[in-house]
Structure formats: C-alpha cells, structure tokens
Write a protein that holds these residues in place. Structure first.
Motif, PDB file in Angstrom:
ATOM      1  N   CYS A   7       0.654  -1.417   0.057  1.00  0.00           N
ATOM      2  CA  CYS A   7       0.001   0.091   0.033  1.00  0.00           C
ATOM      3  C   CYS A   7       0.884   1.191   0.022  1.00  0.00           C
ATOM      4  O   CYS A   7       1.952   1.234   0.731  1.00  0.00           O
ATOM      5  N   LEU A   8       0.473   2.111  -0.791  1.00  0.00           N
ATOM      6  CA  LEU A   8       1.108   3.613  -0.788  1.00  0.00           C
ATOM      7  C   LEU A   8       0.280   4.421  -0.049  1.00  0.00           C
ATOM      8  O   LEU A   8      -0.713   4.812  -0.189  1.00  0.00           O
ATOM      9  N   ASP A  41      -6.281   4.653  -0.501  1.00  0.00           N
ATOM     10  CA  ASP A  41      -4.982   4.327  -0.789  1.00  0.00           C
ATOM     11  C   ASP A  41      -4.577   2.817  -1.394  1.00  0.00           C
ATOM     12  O   ASP A  41      -3.763   2.750  -2.081  1.00  0.00           O
ATOM     13  N   THR A  84      -2.977   1.952  -5.094  1.00  0.00           N
ATOM     14  CA  THR A  84      -1.928   1.034  -5.228  1.00  0.00           C
ATOM     15  C   THR A  84      -2.209  -0.226  -6.192  1.00  0.00           C
ATOM     16  O   THR A  84      -1.273  -0.663  -7.121  1.00  0.00           O
ATOM     17  N   THR A 115       6.022   1.380  -8.636  1.00  0.00           N
ATOM     18  CA  THR A 115       5.769   2.077  -7.410  1.00  0.00           C
ATOM     19  C   THR A 115       7.091   1.862  -6.845  1.00  0.00           C
ATOM     20  O   THR A 115       8.080   1.127  -6.883  1.00  0.00           O
TER      21      THR A 115
END
Length: 466
Positions: free
Chosen positions: A203-204, A241, A245, A255
């Motif tokens: 996860c970003l 988020d 992602t 990423t």
C-alpha cells in the motif's frame, strides 16, 4: 512446539515450527530492509516542485495542526495546494488557508464529506504533472518533495510513497500513540524490504503519496475510483490508498517508496481508545483489498510475487499468532496432571514465567529499530504484546464484518446512498473536463526525450506499455 524440559535445563522454550517460520520470515525482512537504498537526488532533476507539483488535501475538520503541516509543505515550494472540503466547512478552511498562504492555497468544495469524491474533485482541478495527496496533519521534512520527485525520473514509476513516524498530539506520547509508533516502525521495515526485493509494496499510504497526473485524470480511473463497491453493493469511501496501489499494479505502473530521513513524514494518531476504531477501519480495508489483489485481479502474483506472499502471510497471521497462547494454555493444563499420568513435569509457574520472558525478549528484538531511538518506550512492551493478540482477534472479526464501510472515527462520513448519486455527477463532470484537459503533459521529457512511449489515450486506458 519444541520444549527444553530436561532436568538439566528446567526451562520451557515456546519455540517450534511456527516460531521458526515467523522469525525466519522476520530475519529476511530485516536483511532486505538493511540492503534497501533510497533513490538519490538527481544532480539535474527533470521535475521541480514549483512547476510540477500540486498537493491535494481532502479534509473536513482541519484544526491548528493544519497550519504546521501546511507550512512544512510550502517549504518544498509546490506550485499549488488544493484543500478539498465540504461546503459547510468552506469558511473555516478558507480562514485557515488565508492564515498560511492565500496565494498558493486554494479551497474547493464538494456537496458533502466523501474522501474519494473530494480527491476526484482535486484531481479535476490539478494542472501539474505530479499530484501529491496528503493528510491535513502530515508534517513533511524540507527535502520530502525532492526525494519523492527523484523517483519519477524513472518513467515507469507511477506512484511514490514515503516512510513515516508518529508525532505526539500532546507534550508526551500516550500508550495509544506509542502502539501506533511501534506499528509504523514495523511497517517501515516491511515496505523497505518489499521495495528492495521485488519493487512492490502492499500500500502507498494515503498520509502522503505522489502519482503521475496522467494516470489519475484517466476517465476510467475516476469512474472506478468513485464507484468502488464491495460485493457489488457496499460503496467504499475509505481504502483510497489501497485502491490507488492496486490500480498502479493492474495498469502496469511501477511504485517506489523512499525510506530515509529526508522523506520521513510526521503524522498524528488518535491519542486515545479511538485508535482502536481507526485500526479496525484499516484492517477491513486491508482484507478487502488484499483479497481482491490475490484472488480477483491477480496481477500481483506476476508483478510482485514477494508482495503477494506477504499478503498471504497476513491472511494466516491471526491463526499463527493465536496458536502460541493456545498451546501454552494446554501445557499449563498438563502441568497440573501428575507426571506418572502423562502430565508435564515442569511446574506451572516455570512454564508461565518462561513464556512471558520469551514474549518480552522476542518482541523487544522485533522493535529494536524503534527502541534504539526511543528506549523509554520499552515500558510499553507488555501493552504491545496484549495489543498484538487483541489485533489478531480483531482481524478475524473484521473479516466477518467487511460489509461495514463507515469511517468509524469521523461522524457524517460514508453515506453510501448520497455518495453514489454525487459520484455519478462528479465522475461525469470530471470525465468531460478531463477530455478537454488531457494535454497536461506539455514537456517532451515525459515521452520522446527519455525514449519512453507516451501513454496510449486512444483506448481510454492509461496502461503503461512494457
């Protein structure tokens, strides 16, 4: 479970197959995180904040902490900051913006509080090549934007995240904030390790994450983002988020996460029991997103197999964690049975004390990166252990309540019926304006100058070409 119980060494050691697996897994993560290297700042950067960055901040109740956060963002000299709030909060947010920088901060509104709708509204008004989403309490170091922008020198990178640390709301951290800090320490290790091993991450984090604007202005993305339903009928407001992602992975964008002091943001956490409700919301989002990644979309298996494995590990983690105390309670029970009748020959107090010491030592080892900087937090180890078992039970509970999509810590957010109607209108307007604004990439540096083909708009999909 192995037990050293001979009379020569009358100590119970709760270490077996599960324990070996857990600590081998953790050792691999530690080694990979130590080998990880952040992307250095380029000597001649392609992207500069005052030309290429718009910061979008969806909020409804920003307070005085917003001023400190906004001042930290402005140090990086972004071109513009967009505050997106609900209509009834326009005046107080405008006053806050005016108190900080009325020239570079604009306040925009949507009819009601809905984070994804607010984010989509901000995307519609952004006119730079890079969009950075930030929480209204995220405090940045002066070098955060340069470090984030450095990752976009690689034209395959679509999203960039950062490492994080907890900032106390009051003069000293509460036990809840320390627990949050422990969790962030472990998370920083995990994302550094996964980035190093296969370039992916689960996860970003929405506290601060940057994306290429061309990806977010895609009408297909905007529609999917504001029409995200669990099981086809429960509209999702949080979990933005995780959605972003997954979109990067499913559409071929890379990423990266900058885990270094130059890009480490400070963020406040709930300083009271409401932190538990916050964690419950995050846990439900993780279940929904990871199940989709692993079993519905399935891009993660080929794009980032290590990340896929970590997701599977998290699925079974509650069971492996709870297995320990279950076995120990069984052995405690046997310790009261006479040895000649098949009982356990160590006294119960030996088993219990050995187990508690084992827990304290192993958990302290796991939190060494945090305790190295804040040794005073060692007194919270028992709370961390108890919370770990509580969290395992919470994860199981969350799995059976995935239909509950409310925010949990903020009243008035997550009205799915109203959100659906508003999202339809917002997505339609966003799509129309996006069609008119598509030439957002004005500089040849994004395409021909670096030998990378431009995104293919003709199909209506912004999928990076291999």
């Amino acid at each position: 479970m192995l037990r050293l119980t001979a009379d020569q060494l009358p100590v119970f050691v709760p270490f077996g197959i599960i324990g070996f697996y857990r600590y081998l897994w953790y050792t691999i993560r530690i080694a990979a995180s130590l080998a990880y290297q952040p992307i250095p700042l380029p000597e001649h950067p392609t992207y500069v904040a005052n030309e290429d960055v718009t910061i979008i901040v969806p909020t409804i109740d920003a307070g005085e902490e917003f001023k400190e956060a906004a001042h930290s963002w402005l140090v990086g000299r972004p071109k513009e900051i967009l505050i997106i709030t609900e209509e009834k909060m326009l005046q107080p947010l405008q006053e806050l913006a005016n108190a900080v920088d009325p020239e570079r901060i604009r306040v925009l509104t949507v009819p009601f509080a809905n984070k994804r709708l607010q984010m989509a509204h901000g995307i519609k008004h952004a006119m730079t090549d890079i969009i950075v989403f930030a929480d209204d309490d995220a405090i940045w170091p002066p070098t955060l934007l340069p470090y984030v922008l450095a990752c976009f020198e690689d034209q395959q990178i679509g999203g960039v995240g950062t490492s994080q640390r907890v900032q106390a709301v009051g003069k000293r951290m509460t036990v809840w904030e320390v627990l949050a800090a422990f969790r962030l320490t472990i998370r920083n290790i995990e994302i550094a390790a996964s980035t190093h091993i296969d370039g992916g991450l689960p996860c970003l984090s929405g506290r601060t994450a940057a994306y290429r604007t061309v990806v977010l202005k895609d009408p297909e993305f905007l529609h999917a983002f504001t029409h995200d339903f669990w099981l086809g009928k429960y509209q999702l407001n949080s979990g933005d988020d995780k959605f972003l992602t997954r979109w990067m992975v499913s559409h071929g964008w890379g990423t990266y996460v900058q885990c270094c002091k130059g890009a480490e943001l400070l963020s406040t956490m709930k300083p009271n029991w409401r932190f538990v409700k916050q964690v419950l919301r995050w846990t439900r989002n993780t279940w929904r997103s990871d199940l989709r990644s692993l079993f519905t979309e399935r891009y993660i298996w080929t794009a980032h197999p290590y990340v896929a494995y970590t997701m599977v590990d998290k699925l079974i983690n509650p069971l492996t964690l709870l297995a320990g105390p279950v076995f120990v309670f069984y052995i405690l029970y046997r310790s009261f049975i006479p040895v000649e009748n098949g009982g356990f020959h160590l006294p119960w107090w030996n088993v219990l004390v050995s187990y508690l010491v084992w827990l304290l030592v192993t958990r302290a080892f796991k939190l060494l990166p945090h305790l190295w900087h804040r040794p005073q937090d060692v007194i919270y180890l028992p709370a961390f252990i108890l919370f770990g078992y509580y969290f395992a039970v919470m994860k199981i509970y969350a799995l059976f309540t995935l239909h509950e999509t409310g925010w949990g810590t903020r009243a008035g957010i997550g009205d799915a019926t109203a959100a659906t109607a508003a999202a339809d209108g917002a997505a339609r307007v966003a799509s129309e304006e996006t069609q008119a604004q598509r030439p957002v990439i004005e500089k040849p540096r994004h395409t021909v100058s670096r030998g990378v083909e431009p995104p293919n708009f003709s199909s209506g999909r912004l999928r990076r070409k291999p």
